[in-house]
Design a protein around this motif. Sequence first.
Motif, short mmCIF file in Angstrom:
data_model
loop_
_atom_site.label_atom_id
_atom_site.label_comp_id
_atom_site.label_asym_id
_atom_site.label_seq_id
_atom_site.Cartn_x
_atom_site.Cartn_y
_atom_site.Cartn_z
N MET A 1 18.26 8.68 107.44
CA MET A 1 18.89 7.96 108.18
C MET A 1 18.23 8.10 109.46
O MET A 1 17.67 8.91 110.26
N SER A 2 18.22 6.82 109.84
CA SER A 2 16.76 6.83 111.07
C SER A 2 17.63 5.72 111.27
O SER A 2 18.55 4.59 111.98
N VAL A 3 17.98 5.27 113.68
CA VAL A 3 18.76 5.29 114.24
C VAL A 3 18.46 5.57 114.95
O VAL A 3 17.70 5.86 115.95
N SER A 4 17.95 3.88 116.14
CA SER A 4 17.26 3.50 117.27
C SER A 4 18.21 2.25 117.68
O SER A 4 18.57 1.37 116.99
N GLY A 5 17.59 1.96 119.40
CA GLY A 5 17.79 1.19 119.56
C GLY A 5 17.19 0.31 119.13
O GLY A 5 16.39 -0.01 118.63
N VAL A 6 17.66 -1.79 120.12
CA VAL A 6 17.49 -2.83 119.47
C VAL A 6 15.69 -2.65 119.63
O VAL A 6 14.88 -3.06 118.44
N SER A 7 15.04 -2.20 121.06
CA SER A 7 13.31 -1.95 120.37
C SER A 7 13.38 -0.74 121.66
O SER A 7 12.05 -0.37 121.57
N VAL A 117 29.79 19.06 113.99
CA VAL A 117 28.17 18.80 115.94
C VAL A 117 28.58 17.46 115.09
O VAL A 117 28.64 16.89 114.54
N LEU A 118 28.31 16.53 116.50
CA LEU A 118 28.44 15.41 116.76
C LEU A 118 26.95 14.91 117.64
O LEU A 118 26.86 15.82 118.85
N VAL A 119 26.72 14.46 117.47
CA VAL A 119 25.12 13.72 118.48
C VAL A 119 25.35 12.60 118.79
O VAL A 119 25.60 11.44 118.39
N VAL A 142 20.16 20.04 112.23
CA VAL A 142 20.85 18.95 111.51
C VAL A 142 20.41 17.95 112.07
O VAL A 142 20.54 16.93 111.46
N VAL A 143 19.68 18.08 112.88
CA VAL A 143 18.94 16.08 113.66
C VAL A 143 17.39 17.03 114.03
O VAL A 143 17.18 17.90 114.27
N GLU A 144 16.55 15.32 113.37
CA GLU A 144 15.10 15.35 113.85
C GLU A 144 14.90 14.36 114.67
O GLU A 144 15.45 12.84 114.47
N PHE A 145 14.18 14.62 115.75
CA PHE A 145 14.49 13.07 116.99
C PHE A 145 12.58 13.14 116.47
O PHE A 145 12.08 14.08 116.88
N THR A 152 8.79 4.96 120.43
CA THR A 152 10.39 5.21 120.65
C THR A 152 10.73 6.47 119.85
O THR A 152 9.91 6.43 118.81
N TRP A 153 12.27 7.34 120.39
CA TRP A 153 12.16 8.00 119.38
C TRP A 153 13.35 7.01 118.71
O TRP A 153 14.18 6.80 119.18
N ALA A 154 13.72 7.85 117.31
CA ALA A 154 14.22 7.53 116.56
C ALA A 154 14.96 8.82 116.25
O ALA A 154 14.73 10.15 116.09
N LEU A 155 15.74 9.66 115.31
CA LEU A 155 16.79 10.55 114.94
C LEU A 155 17.02 10.05 113.13
O LEU A 155 17.62 9.11 112.93
#
Length: 179
Positions: A1-7, A117-119, A142-145, A152-155
């Motif tokens: 799963m990859s999550v990031s803001g618009v840009s 855990v909540l991110v 639990v999570v990798e950034f 740009t950072w993603a998780l």
Amino acid sequence: MSVSGVSRGLTKVEVKLRWDPSPFGEPPRHLDIMAATYSADAPHGRPVYVVHTESRSPDGTINMSRHSETGQGLGFVEVMVLELDRLASSYQRVVVGVAIHQNQGALTFGDMTRAGVLVVEDYTELLEIDFARVAASTATTVVEFTRDTTGTWALREMVRGFDGSPTAFAAQMGDIRPS
């Protein structure tokens, strides 16, 4: 799963940990959030540094804003703040995990009640994890950034159980590679 803001990608995130205190008469159960940073030269090598308990990164970009040794309190009792946008460009990867202290005998995540855990970034929930998949483990990532070539950072969710001491876990948690 990859999550990031618009840009802009991720900038400042919080990793929050909760667990119920031990039953009456039993020794306290103590969990810790840990974050390991990895350089662009060795993103799966040894960590450059590890933040845990009441420590912070050398540059102040990763720190514990709340710490519990018992799980007592309302909601999330331990919180780590990661200011990814302020991390030096020499860092490409940050892996966050949780370890159970083994001071009072062998405990696994299966022994914990309502642990999870909540991110979040600002008020946006990015990821919520319980430890059912790693019930037999004493520690878990639990999570990798990760930072891409544009900065740009993603998780990515990365739940992988480990057994052993928190010190051994800190040294090994970066060995996980994307699947």
